[in-house]
Motif scaffolding. Structure first.
Motif, short mmCIF file in Angstrom:
data_model
loop_
_atom_site.label_atom_id
_atom_site.label_comp_id
_atom_site.label_asym_id
_atom_site.label_seq_id
_atom_site.Cartn_x
_atom_site.Cartn_y
_atom_site.Cartn_z
N ASP A 131 -10.62 -80.03 2.45
CA ASP A 131 -10.02 -79.74 1.15
C ASP A 131 -10.97 -80.01 -0.02
O ASP A 131 -10.71 -79.57 -1.13
N PHE A 132 -12.05 -80.74 0.24
CA PHE A 132 -12.93 -81.16 -0.85
C PHE A 132 -14.39 -80.77 -0.62
O PHE A 132 -15.26 -81.22 -1.36
N VAL A 133 -14.65 -79.93 0.37
CA VAL A 133 -16.02 -79.52 0.66
C VAL A 133 -16.29 -78.14 0.07
O VAL A 133 -15.48 -77.24 0.20
N ILE A 134 -17.44 -78.03 -0.58
CA ILE A 134 -17.89 -76.74 -1.09
C ILE A 134 -19.21 -76.41 -0.39
O ILE A 134 -19.85 -77.29 0.18
N GLU A 135 -19.57 -75.13 -0.46
CA GLU A 135 -20.86 -74.73 0.11
C GLU A 135 -21.68 -74.07 -1.00
O GLU A 135 -21.21 -73.17 -1.68
N VAL A 136 -22.90 -74.59 -1.17
CA VAL A 136 -23.82 -74.06 -2.17
C VAL A 136 -25.17 -73.85 -1.49
O VAL A 136 -25.74 -74.79 -0.94
N ASN A 137 -25.62 -72.61 -1.49
CA ASN A 137 -26.91 -72.26 -0.87
C ASN A 137 -27.01 -72.76 0.56
O ASN A 137 -28.03 -73.33 0.97
N GLY A 138 -25.94 -72.60 1.32
CA GLY A 138 -25.92 -73.01 2.72
C GLY A 138 -25.71 -74.49 2.96
O GLY A 138 -25.62 -74.93 4.09
N GLU A 139 -25.62 -75.27 1.90
CA GLU A 139 -25.42 -76.73 2.03
C GLU A 139 -23.94 -77.06 1.82
O GLU A 139 -23.33 -76.65 0.83
N ARG A 140 -23.38 -77.80 2.78
CA ARG A 140 -21.99 -78.25 2.66
C ARG A 140 -21.99 -79.58 1.89
O ARG A 140 -22.69 -80.50 2.26
N ILE A 141 -21.18 -79.63 0.81
CA ILE A 141 -21.17 -80.79 -0.08
C ILE A 141 -19.75 -81.31 -0.22
O ILE A 141 -18.84 -80.56 -0.58
N ASP A 142 -19.56 -82.60 0.05
CA ASP A 142 -18.27 -83.24 -0.15
C ASP A 142 -18.17 -83.63 -1.62
O ASP A 142 -18.91 -84.48 -2.10
N THR A 143 -17.24 -83.00 -2.34
CA THR A 143 -17.13 -83.22 -3.78
C THR A 143 -16.62 -84.62 -4.13
O THR A 143 -16.66 -85.02 -5.29
N ARG A 144 -16.16 -85.37 -3.15
CA ARG A 144 -15.67 -86.73 -3.41
C ARG A 144 -16.80 -87.74 -3.42
O ARG A 144 -16.64 -88.84 -3.95
N LYS A 145 -17.93 -87.40 -2.85
CA LYS A 145 -19.01 -88.37 -2.62
C LYS A 145 -19.57 -88.99 -3.91
O LYS A 145 -19.82 -90.18 -3.97
N ALA A 146 -19.77 -88.18 -4.94
CA ALA A 146 -20.37 -88.70 -6.17
C ALA A 146 -19.36 -89.36 -7.10
O ALA A 146 -19.73 -89.94 -8.11
N MET A 147 -18.06 -89.27 -6.77
CA MET A 147 -17.05 -89.82 -7.66
C MET A 147 -16.90 -91.32 -7.44
O MET A 147 -16.37 -91.76 -6.44
N THR A 148 -17.41 -92.07 -8.39
CA THR A 148 -17.27 -93.52 -8.39
C THR A 148 -16.48 -93.88 -9.65
O THR A 148 -16.21 -93.03 -10.50
N TRP A 149 -16.12 -95.14 -9.77
CA TRP A 149 -15.39 -95.57 -10.95
C TRP A 149 -16.22 -95.33 -12.21
O TRP A 149 -15.70 -94.88 -13.24
N ASP A 150 -17.51 -95.58 -12.15
CA ASP A 150 -18.36 -95.38 -13.32
C ASP A 150 -18.47 -93.90 -13.67
O ASP A 150 -18.53 -93.53 -14.85
N THR A 151 -18.48 -93.03 -12.67
CA THR A 151 -18.48 -91.59 -12.92
C THR A 151 -17.17 -91.19 -13.60
O THR A 151 -17.17 -90.45 -14.58
N TYR A 152 -16.08 -91.69 -13.09
CA TYR A 152 -14.76 -91.38 -13.66
C TYR A 152 -14.69 -91.84 -15.12
O TYR A 152 -14.22 -91.12 -15.98
N LYS A 153 -15.18 -93.04 -15.40
CA LYS A 153 -15.14 -93.56 -16.77
C LYS A 153 -16.01 -92.71 -17.70
O LYS A 153 -15.68 -92.54 -18.87
N ALA A 154 -17.12 -92.20 -17.20
CA ALA A 154 -18.02 -91.40 -18.04
C ALA A 154 -17.34 -90.11 -18.46
O ALA A 154 -17.56 -89.60 -19.53
#
Length: 163
Positions: free
Chosen positions: A140-163
């Motif tokens: 439900d949270f994976v995208i594909e960009v240029n053949g690379e599968r990326i979990d969109t949840r991985k970069a979301m940290t509390w500091d990212t959310y606050k920013a």
């Protein structure tokens, strides 16, 4: 949790009828306590973010974040925005770049990083925090960009959310 500060926060809110600010709550609760409270309410905490660059410019203006990136990173950021928009049924304009100066989830963040994340006011509801982070929700949270599968949840940290 700072019980004394939390009591003052609630007391002031009740007395003047004004909700406490997000900053005041964040200063009172630990990250774990805040995430637990959010999960209990069944809310999603910033479910989607993808790192676009680990070496942005030091320019602080949000509108300059994209232009400060190399042409390759700009193209990647735009591709990430497009892929995330398609995945979540939104417009690429609903996603923006955010510069993260510090990240408590990482022992040391030697330089700021830039992430592509959902930046609309209403956000995106995808279920409870527990449901979102569950491994069964991976697709439900994976995208594909240029053949690379990326979990969109991985970069979301509390500091990212606050920013």
């Amino acid at each position: 949790m700072n019980n004394e500060k939390f009591g003052e926060l609630v007391g002031a809110s009740v007395a003047n009828g004004v909700l406490p600010t997000a900053e005041a709550v964040a200063d009172t609760l630990t990250n774990e306590e805040l995430l637990q409270a959010v999960a209990t309410r069944g809310l999603a905490v910033g479910a989607v973010a993808v790192e676009a660059s680990d070496q942005p410019s030091t320019d602080e203006k949000p509108e300059d974040i994209l232009t400060a990136l190399s042409p390759e990173k700009q193209a990647r950021a735009e591709a990430l925005k497009q892929a995330m928009a398609e995945k979540f049924g939104l417009s690429p304009k609903d996603f923006g770049l955010v510069k993260i100066e510090k990240d408590e989830a990482v022992e040391a963040l030697p330089e700021p990083k830039v992430v592509v994340m959902l930046t609309t006011g209403n956000g995106l509801y995808k279920g409870s925090f527990d449901k979102i982070i569950d491994k069964k929700s991976y697709k439900d949270f994976v995208i594909e960009v240029n053949g690379e599968r990326i979990d969109t949840r991985k970069a979301m940290t509390w500091d990212t959310y606050k920013a």
